[in-house]
Motif scaffolding. Structure first.
Motif, short mmCIF file in Angstrom:
data_model
loop_
_atom_site.label_atom_id
_atom_site.label_comp_id
_atom_site.label_asym_id
_atom_site.label_seq_id
_atom_site.Cartn_x
_atom_site.Cartn_y
_atom_site.Cartn_z
N ASN A 585 0.79 -1.23 0.00
CA ASN A 585 0.00 0.00 0.00
C ASN A 585 0.82 1.28 0.00
O ASN A 585 0.31 2.35 0.30
CB ASN A 585 -0.94 0.01 1.21
N THR A 587 2.88 2.54 2.00
CA THR A 587 3.04 3.23 3.27
C THR A 587 4.53 3.38 3.55
O THR A 587 5.32 2.47 3.28
CB THR A 587 2.35 2.44 4.40
N SER A 605 1.20 7.51 5.62
CA SER A 605 0.38 6.86 4.60
C SER A 605 0.63 7.50 3.25
O SER A 605 1.26 8.57 3.15
CB SER A 605 -1.10 6.97 4.96
N HIS A 606 0.14 6.86 2.22
CA HIS A 606 0.30 7.39 0.86
C HIS A 606 -0.36 8.76 0.73
O HIS A 606 0.06 9.59 -0.08
CB HIS A 606 -0.30 6.41 -0.15
#
Length: 900
Positions: A585, A587, A605-606
């Protein structure tokens, strides 16, 4: 409170002490109830707001160093460690959502299997934990282990009995999939789907392959060999393996190479006795010099061969050393490097054709392979010896491995391993020459200056070194060698290898940000390639992570894709490093710190949401601490330079403080680095120890003029110091100067030229450029002349070409002008800077009756490495500055050595 302090000392940063850790460090006679009560007391202290107190050396052991470790595929768990000077290191595993934490005292080599399992080595063996349930299992005696990426199987090598070991493949829950008795070693395939292993039972040896997740798929390659089987390697795409067989009854260098192709189970061994091309008397060498490897096309196996050496016949026994003035290398250098005719050479074997060829030899002993492993690049480091650069020039040839024919490639070209780099796909060889990057097209035998028309400087002008300039670097190529990627001072560029076009991939120059591919340094971009390096290949269509460093002290990471404007991941007035990216994801996990904020582990986080996962050294907030700031100043040439000023703890603008100026070369990059207080440093200096004891500390940058290293240091250091005096922050009569190694030389020289400083400490420094020019660097075997003519001492000419400049910049030539007390020190086994340099200065100052004390540490080399000596040196330097800058009562060792 004393008992609680002892617990905190060992526990370090975590708010909730772990029962297992406490039970390990507390006396065993304490009851578990007592331990629980102590946990309550310790935890309750964290939430209190207390007045900050003065930091003392007794508090230093509380501090630990945060190191990042692993991140699992979806960033739901991370591992990290805290290390202490006491050796009480702990590995932590933390959930990134709820911060649930597991601790493993003395844990190391951690590994995740998805989001459910984690394992690490502990002193007793392997600690396995189910992260969902918290259930733990200690498997004793495990020497090595690996998780299987797809099936999550656990592969372990462990003793079964006194005389036998076993390879165990099992589910983490406990179900054994396979057990191979007598296994002695294993090697996971690149995809972690297969295991290559060796077995020894009843003095018989075997090699086999086990396909994980398929219990029926087990292949035996060799069984019941009386000889040792070792040095296993996989083909990069898992299509073949190779290993060595050591013949019983001979030395370790009698080996046979085996090649096994998985597709058709073809096994072939190398038989030198039936090959006419194999050198007479030579033997296959183990992997210590040239690692066994299989070519990408599966057609070739590379390994080292050791030539036979006939003993020299001498008329009589003697221990004389013959230093031949006409020899290519001086005697110590030859002892370090070895004679060319005795060096291990690289060879290639075509197992399917039964053909063999020796690649390197005594005439051309250094070798690299092209990216497709179809050609070799050969050179001789002695070609232009004797010469007086660290790496002299050499002629390069390129050999077609299929024909063993060579043609000239480069003449009198730099021997630096980063100035000649094969491309990953094997089409080109990049090299840096005449301040430009060139490419050699192997297929067409043509050279092209690809950066000639760019009008951008790709030579590193910031080093301020004499002689040939080095490049900023060639960190990579795009896929299939379509573009060569190059650095200038700020940016990453992409050039067509024929020089027809180029483009800038980042926009650092406009923003005053230096962008680099997110690796430790350009020197590690790529991988080892026998006696050289080879650049990496990257996909520019995918997101690329960049490390960023701004002129204003900010650091961080950006992401970009194929020249599109880079976007910041994190970029701030802090020191940010150790970035990891979760595979699933995107991260990010990274470490950040500033001088007055201990390192902490961050999750981002992205989308940009940030979260603190672990804050190291929370006790920091209980103590008075300083701060850091960038300062600007100009030297006598009008050049603007930077420095870092560290403020004393609990700074009061109404007070003028003493200051210590710490010098080396450029140190402004230390602006945001947190420094644990310590008495254990290889140079006896810790900036936090001084700021928390009421000192300003200044780290000035130094710019050098070729031919005047000492005078340049004097100019810049005095200018920086006067700038701080001008700011009315310090007592100008209470300023000290300290330097180690090259900084020790600078301190020694500045001491002879100014009375600006009240006390000086110089460690392991050069004092006479003329005598040091004529010394041997015993750790390298090289004459130290290279340091002066083309490197750090920046003289640019030999001693006889500019004797006046050597004298002008030698501290010992001006020792009679010294009016400031000096504390100097060195190690009695220093092979980096000859310890006689310190002795010479001591004798000169003694003859001139100058105030001076000299410390000689026995059994120490250039840096002080033994803890007891580190503490001794640290204490003596603090006492020295305490006496001269604070009027503290001097200890006896100082009092007896002063004349006033």
């Amino acid at each position: 409170m004393k008992g609680i302090k002892y617990i905190l000392l060992l526990l370090g940063p975590e708010r909730a002490p772990h029962k297992k850790l406490i039970s390990m460090i507390l006396p065993s006679k304490l009851s578990f109830v007592t331990i629980l009560l102590l946990q309550v007391v310790v935890c309750s202290l964290w939430g209190q707001v207390v007045e900050r107190k003065q930091l003392t050396p007794e508090d230093y052991p509380l501090w630990g160093e945060l190191q990042t470790d692993k991140i699992n595929s979806d960033a739901s768990w991370v591992s990290y460690s805290i290390g202490y000077e006491s050796g009480q290191d702990t590995l932590f595993v933390r959930n990134t959502k709820n911060l649930k934490t597991y601790t493993f005292p003395a844990g190391r080599n951690g590994a995740f299997a998805t989001s459910k399992w984690f394992a690490c080595h502990v002193p007793e063996g392997l600690q396995l934990i189910n992260l969902s349930t918290g259930k733990q299992e200690l498997i004793k005696g495990v020497s090595s282990f690996a998780f299987v990426s797809k099936s999550n199987d656990l592969v372990m090598l462990l003793p079964r009995t006194k005389d036998s070991s076993a390879l165990i493949i099992r589910k983490p829950e406990g179900k054994i999939q396979k057990q191979i008795i007598g296994a002695t070693a294993f090697l996971m395939s690149p995809s972690s789907e297969k295991v290559l292993y060796t077995v020894q039972t009843n003095s018989k040896n075997s090699v086999g392959i086990f396909a994980l997740g398929n219990a029926a798929n087990m292949e035996s390659i060799i069984t019941n060999s009386p000889n040792r089987l070792h040095n296993m390697v996989w083909h990069e795409n898992e299509k073949a393996v190779a290993f060595l067989e050591q013949t019983t009854g001979f030395t370790a260098e009698n080996n046979t190479v085996f090649y096994y192709r998985l597709e058709d189970k073809l096994l072939v061994h190398f038989a030198p006795d039936v090959l006419q091309d194999f050198p007479k008397g030579a033997r296959i060498a183990p992997n210590l010099i040239y690692k066994l490897s299989i070519s990408k096309d599966l057609q070739k196996v590379f390994f080292g061969i050791k030539p036979s050496v006939l003993p020299e016949k001498t008329a009589a026994k003697s221990d004389v050393q013959i230093w031949n003035g006409n020899a290519k290398w001086i005697y110590p250098m030859e002892q370090k490097k070895g004679k060319l005719e005795e060096m291990t050479n690289l060879a290639v074997w075509w197992p399917l054709q039964g053909h063999f060829s020796q690649i390197s030899n005594a005439s051309l002993p250094f070798v690299m392979l092209t990216g497709d492993q179809k050609h070799a690049i050969l050179s001789n480091p002695q070609a232009y010896e004797p010469q007086y650069a660290y790496e002299g020039p050499r002629d390069y040839e390129i050999m077609n491995l299929d024909t063993s024919k060579s043609i000239p490639l480069l003449q009198k070209h730099s021997g630096h391993h980063l100035n000649t780099l094969p491309s990953p796909a094997g089409k080109y060889i990049a090299y840096f020459r005449d301040d430009n990057w060139w490419t050699y097209n192997i297929a067409t035998n043509t050279h092209k200056n690809v950066t000639l028309n760019a009008r951008i400087q790709f030579a590193n002008t910031e080093e301020e070194m004499p002689g040939e300039r080095t490049p900023y670097g060639n960190p990579a190529w795009s896929l299939d060698d379509n573009e060569i990627l190059l650095y200038d001072q700020y940016d990453l560029w992409a050039f067509k290898p024929d020089g027809s076009s180029f483009r800038k991939l980042t926009h650092g120059r406009e923003a005053h940000i230096q962008f680099r591919l997110a690796r430790n340094s350009y020197a590690t971009d790529g991988k080892e390639n026998y006696n050289g390096w080879i650049s990496n290949g990257i996909d520019l269509n995918q997101e690329v992570v960049l490390q960023a460093k701004g002129l204003d002290g900010r650091t961080g990471f950006f992401k970009c894709q194929d020249g599109i404007l880079e976007r910041p991941i994190i970029y701030a007035s802090r020191f940010v490093d150790k970035l990891s990216v979760a595979k699933i994801n995107n991260t990010y996990i990274y470490r950040e710190q500033s001088y007055n904020q201990p390192p902490r582990l961050m999750l981002q986080s992205h989308s940009g949401h940030r979260k603190v996962l672990s804050q190291s050294n929370p006790q920091h907030n209980r103590y008075k601490w300083g701060k850091s700031a960038l300062v600007d100043y100009q030297n006598n040439t009008g050049k603007t330079l930077k420095g870092v000023l560290f403020y004393p703890a609990d700074y009061n603008p109404k007070i003028k403080y003493p200051m210590i100026v710490h010098i080396y070369e450029r140190q402004s990059s230390e602006l945001h680095k947190y420094v644990n207080p310590s008495q254990f440093a290889e140079d006896g200096f810790n900036v936090t120890a001084y700021t928390t004891q009421g000192y300003f500390v200044l780290y000035p940058d130094i710019s050098f003029e070729i031919g005047d290293p000492g005078i340049s240091a004097l100019d810049c250091v005095v200018a920086a110091t006067k700038e701080i005096i001008h700011q009315n922050l310090v007592d100008q009569t209470k300023i000290g100067l300290i330097g180690f190694s090259y900084g020790g030389y600078e301190a020694n020289f500045i001491l002879t030229q100014t009375n600006l400083f009240a006390a000086v400490v110089g460690g392991a420094g050069v004092t006479d450029l003329s005598s040091y020019y004529l010394t041997v660097g015993w750790n390298t075997g090289k004459p130290d002349m290279w340091r002066f003519e083309s490197q750090q001492w920046r003289m640019g000419k030999s001693l006889w070409e500019n004797t006046v400049a050597y004298d002008r910049n030698s501290p010992i030539r001006h020792a009679d002008k010294i009016t400031t007390p000096l504390l100097s020190w060195t190690g009695a086994n220093d092979k980096q800077v000859d310890w006689h340099q310190s002795v010479e200065f001591h004798l000169a100052l003694r003859r001139l009756e100058k105030e001076h004390i000299f410390l000689m540490y026995q059994n120490e080399s250039h840096a002080i490495m033994h803890a007891e000596n580190q503490k001794d040196l640290s204490n003596r330097i603090q006492q020295w500055f305490g006496y001269y800058l604070k009027q503290e009562t001097p200890p006896l060792w100082i009092k007896q050595g002063v004349t006033r």
